[in-house]
Design an enzyme around this catalytic site. Sequence first.
Site, short mmCIF file in Angstrom:
data_model
loop_
_atom_site.label_atom_id
_atom_site.label_comp_id
_atom_site.label_asym_id
_atom_site.label_seq_id
_atom_site.Cartn_x
_atom_site.Cartn_y
_atom_site.Cartn_z
N HIS A 19 -30.08 -58.94 72.80
CA HIS A 19 -30.19 -58.37 74.15
C HIS A 19 -31.66 -58.24 74.55
O HIS A 19 -32.07 -58.66 75.65
CB HIS A 19 -29.51 -57.00 74.17
CG HIS A 19 -29.63 -56.26 75.45
ND1 HIS A 19 -28.63 -56.24 76.41
CD2 HIS A 19 -30.64 -55.49 75.96
CE1 HIS A 19 -29.02 -55.50 77.43
NE2 HIS A 19 -30.24 -55.03 77.18
N GLU A 20 -32.48 -57.71 73.66
CA GLU A 20 -33.89 -57.53 73.96
C GLU A 20 -34.62 -58.87 74.05
O GLU A 20 -35.58 -59.01 74.82
CB GLU A 20 -34.54 -56.63 72.91
CG GLU A 20 -33.97 -55.22 72.82
CD GLU A 20 -34.04 -54.46 74.14
OE1 GLU A 20 -34.91 -54.80 74.98
OE2 GLU A 20 -33.23 -53.54 74.33
N HIS A 23 -34.47 -60.05 77.58
CA HIS A 23 -35.52 -59.45 78.41
C HIS A 23 -36.88 -60.12 78.12
O HIS A 23 -37.65 -60.40 79.04
CB HIS A 23 -35.63 -57.95 78.13
CG HIS A 23 -34.46 -57.15 78.62
ND1 HIS A 23 -33.96 -57.24 79.89
CD2 HIS A 23 -33.70 -56.20 77.98
CE1 HIS A 23 -32.95 -56.40 80.04
NE2 HIS A 23 -32.77 -55.76 78.89
#
Length: 443
Positions: A19-20, A23
């Site tokens: 998920h990170e 980003h």
Amino acid sequence: MLLTLLAFAVALGILITFHELGHYWAARWCGVRVERFSVGFGKVLAHRRDRHGTEWALSAIPLGGYVKMLDEPPAGASNEEIAESFNHKSVWQRIVIVAAGPVANLVLAALLYAALGMMGTREPEAYVAQPQAGTAAAMAGFSAGDRIRSIDGRQVDSWNEVRWHLLDRLSAGGEAYIQVQSGDGRQLERRLELQPATIDPDAEDPLRQAGLSLLIPAPGIRQADPGGAGAQAGLQAGDILVAVGSIERPSARQAVEEISRHPEQSLEVRVLRNGAEHRLQVTPRAHQGENGTIGRIGVMLTTDFPMVDVRYGPLESLHRGIVRTGETVVFSLKMMGRMVTGDVSLRNISGPVTIADYAGQTARVGLAAYVGFLALISVSIGVLNLLPIPMLDGGHLMYYLLEILRGKPVPDAWMEYGQRLGIVLLAGLMGLAFFNDFSRLFS
């Protein structure tokens, strides 16, 4: 316990770190300076800095990770530093960076489902047991031995796929057109009318409530002890038990119990051998058990489910992975809506205790089960983070959409009130999740 904790930590580490990374990749693509990417939280154990100035860190608590970007340039910053700060990017670039985390989870889920398709799984074939009278399946004409081939025109290869394709219909109600191959080989269509059912993890399986359950094959004899009562009576490996005493079509458990109740008593056993039925008289020998004398005949029983290897090529696996991810997203959103209306029990909300338990259980079952668990949780993380709740990615996206509509950023006061509301909502959600976890744990 150790395996459960390890499986849980690995799951969260993979899913949240991915998920990170979403980003991070989006921020780099939009020209935002990333100051630190950490795998884990807390004290930094090891780190190095790359040529872009990003510190890559490994931290002490391996339950996820985070990305630290340059939000606001320092006083007296150069034009380059201003250009690299997140808050000075266009609203569309900020939307891309924020949305990239949840989207990365959905991409990961699709890849995991695709990997499952290429790995292949061995699953029970979709043979239906005799439905109870009055159930939806009985009224639709299902009978024991029906092999489900398709649901609403979509091919079904296994019982697990039957469950998946009918799950939404079971909670919302409606019609399903099911193609079956009957026990005598005919191709038939069954029209299944389902009433809306409340989905509750503590209630009876809604598929079983509708009358659909997996056919448990008649037990067979895997091995007969040459000196045992069964072999002396004529029982052979490969025989299928049709009846034991007064019990027709017994399960393996029923057959063992019936034999146990008749020590030193003649018992008629009917078996199917090479397509022909045979009647045999067996006298179980007496053995001393924990609860008294029981009968044994010296055979090993087996119940072999008809199984199918579900495996696809790379392109079809990828297509199915994308479709499965999309269907899971839609179903998750529908379930959330039905929780609001009360059609789905709030007990379906699970917290870290239940997730850790499922992580451990699936890890014990095998790699395929664990990969499927990772895919499902990855979808859940993606969907949850896209909800328009302040403090989540979806909350930031909501602010940016309002900024587009207003033509200017939302006031700081709005964001402050939103953060307070977000804290209350998330605290309530986590409180409910922990309550459900511990209710299941101590029930």
